[in-house]
Design a protein around this motif. Structure first.
Motif, PDB file in Angstrom:
ATOM      1  N   LYS A  29      35.961  41.376  36.901  1.00  0.00           N
ATOM      2  CA  LYS A  29      36.541  40.113  36.430  1.00  0.00           C
ATOM      3  C   LYS A  29      36.675  39.118  37.572  1.00  0.00           C
ATOM      4  O   LYS A  29      36.409  37.922  37.420  1.00  0.00           O
ATOM      5  CB  LYS A  29      37.924  40.355  35.805  1.00  0.00           C
ATOM      6  CG  LYS A  29      37.900  40.874  34.380  1.00  0.00           C
ATOM      7  CD  LYS A  29      39.319  40.914  33.821  1.00  0.00           C
ATOM      8  CE  LYS A  29      39.317  41.303  32.347  1.00  0.00           C
ATOM      9  NZ  LYS A  29      40.683  41.316  31.791  1.00  0.00           N
ATOM     10  N   ILE A  30      37.100  39.614  38.733  1.00  0.00           N
ATOM     11  CA  ILE A  30      37.277  38.736  39.895  1.00  0.00           C
ATOM     12  C   ILE A  30      35.929  38.215  40.383  1.00  0.00           C
ATOM     13  O   ILE A  30      35.761  37.011  40.632  1.00  0.00           O
ATOM     14  CB  ILE A  30      38.042  39.463  41.024  1.00  0.00           C
ATOM     15  CG1 ILE A  30      39.497  39.718  40.600  1.00  0.00           C
ATOM     16  CG2 ILE A  30      38.006  38.642  42.315  1.00  0.00           C
ATOM     17  CD1 ILE A  30      40.292  40.568  41.566  1.00  0.00           C
ATOM     18  N   GLU A  60      45.182  34.340  32.620  1.00  0.00           N
ATOM     19  CA  GLU A  60      45.678  35.713  32.507  1.00  0.00           C
ATOM     20  C   GLU A  60      46.608  36.080  33.663  1.00  0.00           C
ATOM     21  O   GLU A  60      47.595  36.791  33.470  1.00  0.00           O
ATOM     22  CB  GLU A  60      44.513  36.710  32.463  1.00  0.00           C
ATOM     23  CG  GLU A  60      44.992  38.147  32.310  1.00  0.00           C
ATOM     24  CD  GLU A  60      43.876  39.177  32.177  1.00  0.00           C
ATOM     25  OE1 GLU A  60      44.207  40.376  32.091  1.00  0.00           O
ATOM     26  OE2 GLU A  60      42.686  38.795  32.154  1.00  0.00           O
ATOM     27  N   PHE A  61      46.316  35.570  34.860  1.00  0.00           N
ATOM     28  CA  PHE A  61      47.077  36.020  36.027  1.00  0.00           C
ATOM     29  C   PHE A  61      47.977  34.936  36.626  1.00  0.00           C
ATOM     30  O   PHE A  61      48.430  35.052  37.762  1.00  0.00           O
ATOM     31  CB  PHE A  61      46.124  36.587  37.075  1.00  0.00           C
ATOM     32  CG  PHE A  61      45.427  37.838  36.587  1.00  0.00           C
ATOM     33  CD1 PHE A  61      46.132  39.031  36.424  1.00  0.00           C
ATOM     34  CD2 PHE A  61      44.086  37.814  36.245  1.00  0.00           C
ATOM     35  CE1 PHE A  61      45.512  40.172  35.959  1.00  0.00           C
ATOM     36  CE2 PHE A  61      43.453  38.960  35.778  1.00  0.00           C
ATOM     37  CZ  PHE A  61      44.167  40.139  35.629  1.00  0.00           C
ATOM     38  N   LYS A  80      37.381  47.622  36.802  1.00  0.00           N
ATOM     39  CA  LYS A  80      37.211  46.581  35.773  1.00  0.00           C
ATOM     40  C   LYS A  80      37.750  45.237  36.255  1.00  0.00           C
ATOM     41  O   LYS A  80      37.136  44.191  36.021  1.00  0.00           O
ATOM     42  CB  LYS A  80      37.903  47.000  34.474  1.00  0.00           C
ATOM     43  CG  LYS A  80      37.220  48.177  33.808  1.00  0.00           C
ATOM     44  CD  LYS A  80      37.624  48.328  32.354  1.00  0.00           C
ATOM     45  CE  LYS A  80      36.719  49.360  31.696  1.00  0.00           C
ATOM     46  NZ  LYS A  80      36.956  49.495  30.260  1.00  0.00           N
ATOM     47  N   LEU A  81      38.901  45.267  36.925  1.00  0.00           N
ATOM     48  CA  LEU A  81      39.459  44.028  37.458  1.00  0.00           C
ATOM     49  C   LEU A  81      38.541  43.454  38.541  1.00  0.00           C
ATOM     50  O   LEU A  81      38.387  42.228  38.647  1.00  0.00           O
ATOM     51  CB  LEU A  81      40.865  44.275  38.011  1.00  0.00           C
ATOM     52  CG  LEU A  81      41.593  43.068  38.616  1.00  0.00           C
ATOM     53  CD1 LEU A  81      41.667  41.907  37.621  1.00  0.00           C
ATOM     54  CD2 LEU A  81      42.994  43.468  39.076  1.00  0.00           C
ATOM     55  N   PHE A  98      40.626  33.730  33.802  1.00  0.00           N
ATOM     56  CA  PHE A  98      41.272  34.488  34.878  1.00  0.00           C
ATOM     57  C   PHE A  98      42.544  33.773  35.322  1.00  0.00           C
ATOM     58  O   PHE A  98      43.601  34.400  35.490  1.00  0.00           O
ATOM     59  CB  PHE A  98      40.314  34.658  36.059  1.00  0.00           C
ATOM     60  CG  PHE A  98      40.886  35.448  37.204  1.00  0.00           C
ATOM     61  CD1 PHE A  98      40.834  36.830  37.201  1.00  0.00           C
ATOM     62  CD2 PHE A  98      41.514  34.808  38.272  1.00  0.00           C
ATOM     63  CE1 PHE A  98      41.375  37.573  38.245  1.00  0.00           C
ATOM     64  CE2 PHE A  98      42.057  35.531  39.321  1.00  0.00           C
ATOM     65  CZ  PHE A  98      41.984  36.919  39.310  1.00  0.00           C
ATOM     66  N   PHE A 112      46.396  41.983  44.059  1.00  0.00           N
ATOM     67  CA  PHE A 112      46.423  43.240  43.300  1.00  0.00           C
ATOM     68  C   PHE A 112      46.191  44.388  44.283  1.00  0.00           C
ATOM     69  O   PHE A 112      45.061  44.584  44.751  1.00  0.00           O
ATOM     70  CB  PHE A 112      45.339  43.237  42.217  1.00  0.00           C
ATOM     71  CG  PHE A 112      45.327  41.993  41.374  1.00  0.00           C
ATOM     72  CD1 PHE A 112      46.145  41.873  40.264  1.00  0.00           C
ATOM     73  CD2 PHE A 112      44.500  40.914  41.710  1.00  0.00           C
ATOM     74  CE1 PHE A 112      46.131  40.720  39.481  1.00  0.00           C
ATOM     75  CE2 PHE A 112      44.484  39.761  40.943  1.00  0.00           C
ATOM     76  CZ  PHE A 112      45.310  39.656  39.828  1.00  0.00           C
ATOM     77  N   LEU A 124      41.972  41.861  45.849  1.00  0.00           N
ATOM     78  CA  LEU A 124      42.035  43.177  45.206  1.00  0.00           C
ATOM     79  C   LEU A 124      41.669  44.242  46.233  1.00  0.00           C
ATOM     80  O   LEU A 124      40.598  44.187  46.838  1.00  0.00           O
ATOM     81  CB  LEU A 124      41.068  43.257  44.023  1.00  0.00           C
ATOM     82  CG  LEU A 124      40.902  44.637  43.369  1.00  0.00           C
ATOM     83  CD1 LEU A 124      42.193  45.110  42.714  1.00  0.00           C
ATOM     84  CD2 LEU A 124      39.770  44.620  42.337  1.00  0.00           C
ATOM     85  N   ASN A 181      40.728  49.015  41.215  1.00  0.00           N
ATOM     86  CA  ASN A 181      40.563  48.775  39.777  1.00  0.00           C
ATOM     87  C   ASN A 181      39.166  48.208  39.542  1.00  0.00           C
ATOM     88  O   ASN A 181      38.893  47.041  39.802  1.00  0.00           O
ATOM     89  CB  ASN A 181      41.644  47.804  39.292  1.00  0.00           C
ATOM     90  CG  ASN A 181      41.639  47.631  37.779  1.00  0.00           C
ATOM     91  OD1 ASN A 181      40.600  47.604  37.146  1.00  0.00           O
ATOM     92  ND2 ASN A 181      42.826  47.505  37.211  1.00  0.00           N
TER      93      ASN A 181
END
Length: 488
Positions: free
Chosen positions: A370-371, A291-292, A366-367, A288, A360, A335, A364
């Motif tokens: 992930k978080i 990616e971010f 899916k995100l 994570f 974000f 998010l 979302n």
């Protein structure tokens, strides 16, 4: 009537249902609870509007007119389904009407009162057409309150409807659906229901009050919130009505779908993990960060996944987060969407600390997973929280909640420092920044200085069970109480 082994017929009515239309936790409940009830052998059907965004292929069932004031509107009923494990399905009936529902978004239109009165009328009118007579109609939130009124003041005079009981669930008492008095004309009910004892609320026609006054049983989404809403602090001016119906008021904590939220499924997270291999959770954090654009760090990663609104106590976080970034090098992932003030505040924080903060401003799914999978702690210092699904989802992903002990948060999160054996998070009582700061500091100190104890906390969270199994049996019991009381 002996209901102990009887298959119950349940119609579940909701303005939003996952996976078809969703803005929040109501859709999660409306999509998950009917599935679990079906697995327990009940005959459950779901009813909702077909919004413009729902492009699922549906089968035509029937159509009929309903009176909306001095005109008639056509209701077209179409059928879809929600898949249930073990090769079962929940039938979902969609109300199709171009005039009212073919729009972008779900809410916030000037004619919302008419749109959801029509939903309530169509739910009742549809039943003979589909040859389905429910034992219980389970109504959810303000949008469905008028259904309870319509059933008792109008439809119960017909043999087909007279034995149908209602359960009305308050998911959030703050949202009441209060509209001008001229809305009453669209109900087409001869009896005078616009009185203080019935549907009138400070000069407005209140959808929520309809549900509270006319349903057979009321429940909300935690025992603690059921107690809180009897007080002026949390009652949103409805406490008097609720006190009058106290004997019919229940609290049942929500569950979540353990099939949908599953860290053991690789497609939802970077690296699968569970209580048997909790160390894989750290790999999610690393990926994570990469990616971010966050710095590669072992410092705690904190998560906020929520509607960015006043209810969520976000100012407590904003008031002290600089301190924790500067002193502990913590990281923060946010998010959600909501109020512009919070959008701007978190974006400014991201700009100030690009290595530590990722924001974000979106919805979302899916995100979000992930978080949850990547974070070490989940922050939810709410002013009030009927149930809260965020902390329950965080347990599923081994992410330790830091919360204010209110509503469902008080019922699900056991403070670690109060109960070392069973503690599964960190909580505080008074809504102020210092209390939140001290509580978050307690969590960070254990994370940084006692890694073994933190790992035990993570494993405890991963092993906990907040699935729908227990709540579902409680709902079945509530349905049976409602039916038996009505039969008496």
């Amino acid at each position: 009537m002996n209901l102990s082994n009887k298959q119950l017929k349940v119609l579940f009515v909701s303005a939003e249902v996952d996976p078809f239309a969703k803005t929040g936790g109501l859709a999660d409940v409306a999509g998950s609870l009917p599935k679990e009830l079906t697995l327990l052998g009940q005959d459950v059907r779901v009813f909702m509007p077909r919004y413009k965004s729902i492009d699922t292929e549906l089968a035509y069932v029937t159509d009929f007119p309903v009176d909306m004031g001095d005109r008639k509107e056509t209701c077209v009923i179409k059928e879809g389904s929600i898949h249930v494990p073990e090769s079962k399905e929940v039938k979902v009936y969609f109300l199709e009407n171009y005039h009212y529902y073919y729009r972008d978004g779900i809410y916030c239109y000037q004619d919302d009162a008419q749109r959801f009165i029509m939903l309530c009328k169509a739910a009742l009118e549809m039943l003979p057409y589909i040859d389905f007579k429910p034992d219980i109609i389970h109504c959810n939130d303000w949008h469905t309150g008028p259904l309870c009124l319509l059933l008792k003041e109008k439809y119960a005079k017909q043999d087909f409807y007279k034995d149908i009981a209602t359960v009305y669930t308050i998911h959030n008492l703050e949202y009441q659906g209060n509209f001008s008095a001229d809305t009453c004309a669209f109900m087409n009910v001869e009896e005078n229901f616009f009185t203080y004892e019935k549907a009138e609320f400070y000069g407005m026609f209140s959808f929520m009050k309809c549900g509270l006054v006319y349903s057979d049983k009321i429940n909300t989404v935690s025992k603690q919130y059921a107690k809180e809403i009897l007080t002026t602090a949390y009652g949103e001016k409805m406490e008097g009505i609720l006190i009058n119906r106290k004997k019919d008021l229940y609290g049942i904590v929500n569950g979540i779908s353990y099939e949908e939220f599953d860290p053991g499924k690789n497609e939802d997270v970077y690296t699968a993990f569970d209580s048997k291999c909790p160390w894989n959770k750290k790999e999610n954090k690393r990926k994570f960060q990469k990616e971010f654009g966050l710095a590669k760090s072992d410092a705690p990663l904190l998560a906020i996944v929520t509607r960015l609104t006043h209810q969520k106590g976000l100012e407590l976080i904003l008031g002290c987060i600089d301190k924790f970034i500067n002193e502990n090098d913590i990281q923060l992932a946010v998010l959600g969407i909501g109020d512009e003030y919070y959008h701007n505040s978190f974006k400014e924080l991201e700009k100030k600390y690009p290595d530590n903060v990722a924001v974000f401003l979106e919805f979302n799914h899916k995100l979000a997973k992930k978080i949850y999978a990547s974070a070490d702690m989940f922050l939810m210092p709410s002013r009030f929280e009927p149930c809260g699904l965020g902390q329950i989802i965080s347990f599923r992903y081994g992410t330790i909640p830091v919360v204010r002990a209110t509503g469902g948060l008080a019922e699900t999160v056991i403070d670690y420092d109060v109960d070392r054996k069973n503690g599964n998070g960190f909580s505080f009582t008074e809504f102020n920044e210092k209390e939140f700061e001290n509580t978050l500091d307690r969590a960070i100190q254990i994370y940084c200085k006692n890694s073994k104890e933190w790992e035990n906390l993570v494993i405890r969270a991963l092993k906990s069970d907040f699935s729908w199994k227990k709540p579902c049996t409680k709902y079945l019991d509530l349905y049976k109480i409602a039916i038996e009381d009505k039969n008496r």
